[in-house]
Design a protein around this motif. Sequence first.
Motif, short mmCIF file in Angstrom:
data_model
loop_
_atom_site.label_atom_id
_atom_site.label_comp_id
_atom_site.label_asym_id
_atom_site.label_seq_id
_atom_site.Cartn_x
_atom_site.Cartn_y
_atom_site.Cartn_z
N MET A 199 0.84 -1.19 0.00
CA MET A 199 0.00 0.00 0.00
C MET A 199 0.87 1.23 0.00
N GLY A 200 0.36 2.28 -0.66
CA GLY A 200 1.11 3.52 -0.79
C GLY A 200 1.68 3.66 -2.18
N MET A 201 1.46 4.82 -2.80
CA MET A 201 1.97 5.14 -4.13
C MET A 201 2.74 6.47 -4.01
N SER A 202 3.06 7.10 -5.14
CA SER A 202 3.90 8.30 -5.08
C SER A 202 3.39 9.34 -4.08
N ASP A 203 2.07 9.53 -4.04
CA ASP A 203 1.52 10.61 -3.23
C ASP A 203 1.34 10.27 -1.75
N ASP A 204 1.30 9.01 -1.44
CA ASP A 204 0.95 8.68 -0.04
C ASP A 204 1.80 7.56 0.56
N TYR A 205 2.98 7.31 -0.01
CA TYR A 205 3.74 6.19 0.54
C TYR A 205 4.29 6.45 1.94
N GLU A 206 4.50 7.74 2.27
CA GLU A 206 5.02 8.02 3.62
C GLU A 206 3.98 7.64 4.68
N LEU A 207 2.74 8.02 4.39
CA LEU A 207 1.65 7.64 5.28
C LEU A 207 1.54 6.11 5.37
N ALA A 208 1.66 5.45 4.22
CA ALA A 208 1.55 3.99 4.20
C ALA A 208 2.64 3.34 5.04
N ILE A 209 3.85 3.89 4.97
CA ILE A 209 4.95 3.34 5.78
C ILE A 209 4.63 3.48 7.27
N ARG A 210 4.10 4.64 7.63
CA ARG A 210 3.73 4.83 9.05
C ARG A 210 2.68 3.83 9.48
N LEU A 211 1.83 3.40 8.56
CA LEU A 211 0.76 2.48 8.91
C LEU A 211 1.13 1.02 8.62
N GLY A 212 2.39 0.77 8.33
CA GLY A 212 2.86 -0.62 8.29
C GLY A 212 3.11 -1.21 6.91
N ALA A 213 3.10 -0.40 5.86
CA ALA A 213 3.36 -0.96 4.52
C ALA A 213 4.71 -1.68 4.49
N THR A 214 4.73 -2.84 3.84
CA THR A 214 6.00 -3.54 3.61
C THR A 214 6.42 -3.41 2.15
N HIS A 215 5.47 -3.06 1.27
CA HIS A 215 5.75 -2.86 -0.14
C HIS A 215 5.06 -1.57 -0.58
N ILE A 216 5.83 -0.61 -1.07
CA ILE A 216 5.22 0.60 -1.61
C ILE A 216 5.43 0.61 -3.12
N ARG A 217 4.40 1.06 -3.85
CA ARG A 217 4.42 1.01 -5.33
C ARG A 217 4.55 2.43 -5.87
N VAL A 218 5.75 2.78 -6.28
CA VAL A 218 6.03 4.18 -6.63
C VAL A 218 6.40 4.29 -8.11
N GLY A 219 5.57 5.02 -8.86
CA GLY A 219 5.80 5.19 -10.29
C GLY A 219 6.30 6.58 -10.63
N SER A 220 5.38 7.56 -10.64
CA SER A 220 5.72 8.88 -11.16
C SER A 220 6.81 9.59 -10.35
N ALA A 221 6.92 9.32 -9.07
CA ALA A 221 7.98 9.98 -8.28
C ALA A 221 9.37 9.50 -8.71
N ILE A 222 9.43 8.37 -9.41
CA ILE A 222 10.73 7.87 -9.91
C ILE A 222 10.89 8.19 -11.40
N PHE A 223 9.88 7.80 -12.17
CA PHE A 223 10.03 7.86 -13.65
C PHE A 223 9.44 9.13 -14.25
N GLY A 224 8.83 9.98 -13.44
CA GLY A 224 8.18 11.16 -13.97
C GLY A 224 6.77 10.83 -14.41
N PRO A 225 6.04 11.85 -14.91
CA PRO A 225 4.65 11.63 -15.30
C PRO A 225 4.53 10.62 -16.43
N ARG A 226 3.44 9.85 -16.40
CA ARG A 226 3.22 8.89 -17.47
C ARG A 226 2.59 9.56 -18.68
N GLY A 227 2.77 8.94 -19.84
CA GLY A 227 2.13 9.48 -21.03
C GLY A 227 3.07 10.35 -21.82
N GLN A 228 4.27 10.63 -21.28
CA GLN A 228 5.25 11.40 -22.04
C GLN A 228 6.22 10.49 -22.77
#
Length: 234
Positions: A199-228
């Motif tokens: 649980m947790g993606m680019s916009d909310d992975y910090e919150l997810a980590i606080r709530l116990g996420a073991t796997h965060i799925r982060v796209g745009s914060a690494i690769f930039g916006p999609r569709g370009q």
Amino acid sequence: MSPSEDQKTIAEHLRQVRACIHACCQEANRPVEAVQLIAVSKTHGVEAIEAALQAGQRVFGENRVQEAKGKWPALKQAWPTCCLHLIGPLQTNKVKEAVGLFDVIQTLDRERLADALVAERERSGLCPELFIQVNTGEEPQKAGILPDQADAFIRSCLEDKKLPVTGLMCIPPQDEAASLHFALLRDMARRHDLPHLSMGMSDDYELAIRLGATHIRVGSAIFGPRGQTAPAAI
Ligand SMILES: *Cc1c(COP(=O)(O)O)cnc(C)c1O
């Protein structure tokens, strides 16, 4: 060959996300190894993925079997230690391909799919690690088992079908506080002794980590916006 600007940007983004994960884990009193960063490379081409691999990233997520099939067999051969997660819906007629391609399938969400995975395991002897996707927001357009059916489904996968389910995954509704959904998923995982929480993606992975996420799925914060970036050959 010197790295291109895009490659440098991806490496820099990865550094920033990793630093953020680190800070978050310290704040939450969790070991940094407890959180796996899944770099979501959907729609991005092989060059972008290579840049992340060069920067040390080894765990990736794709949401479509077809797209992943175009990009990953060659990448996996070149980078044998990388690990690929399926994070998008899986049709039963794609189970065989998905089992051959992915190390983890995060989107098990219905009986028919569970049965298809059992059949494929009987046929090939293979079954990736599985997470069950829960539609915590009960959104009709979204995949995932409904919360009130989830306990029985999890039990059936583990006890009757003996599938290697190790965790749960959710994608909260965009217009609701994610924390309620993350907490619901965490409590459900605890009830079933499942160690993993995706649980947790680019916009909310910090919150997810606080709530116990073991796997965060982060796209745009690494690769930039999609569709370009044009996707690689499909
Ligand atoms: C695309 C996608 C992500 C990544 O989203 P970002 O907001 O780009 O980080 C995470 N999870 C799933 C299931 C996705 O489809």
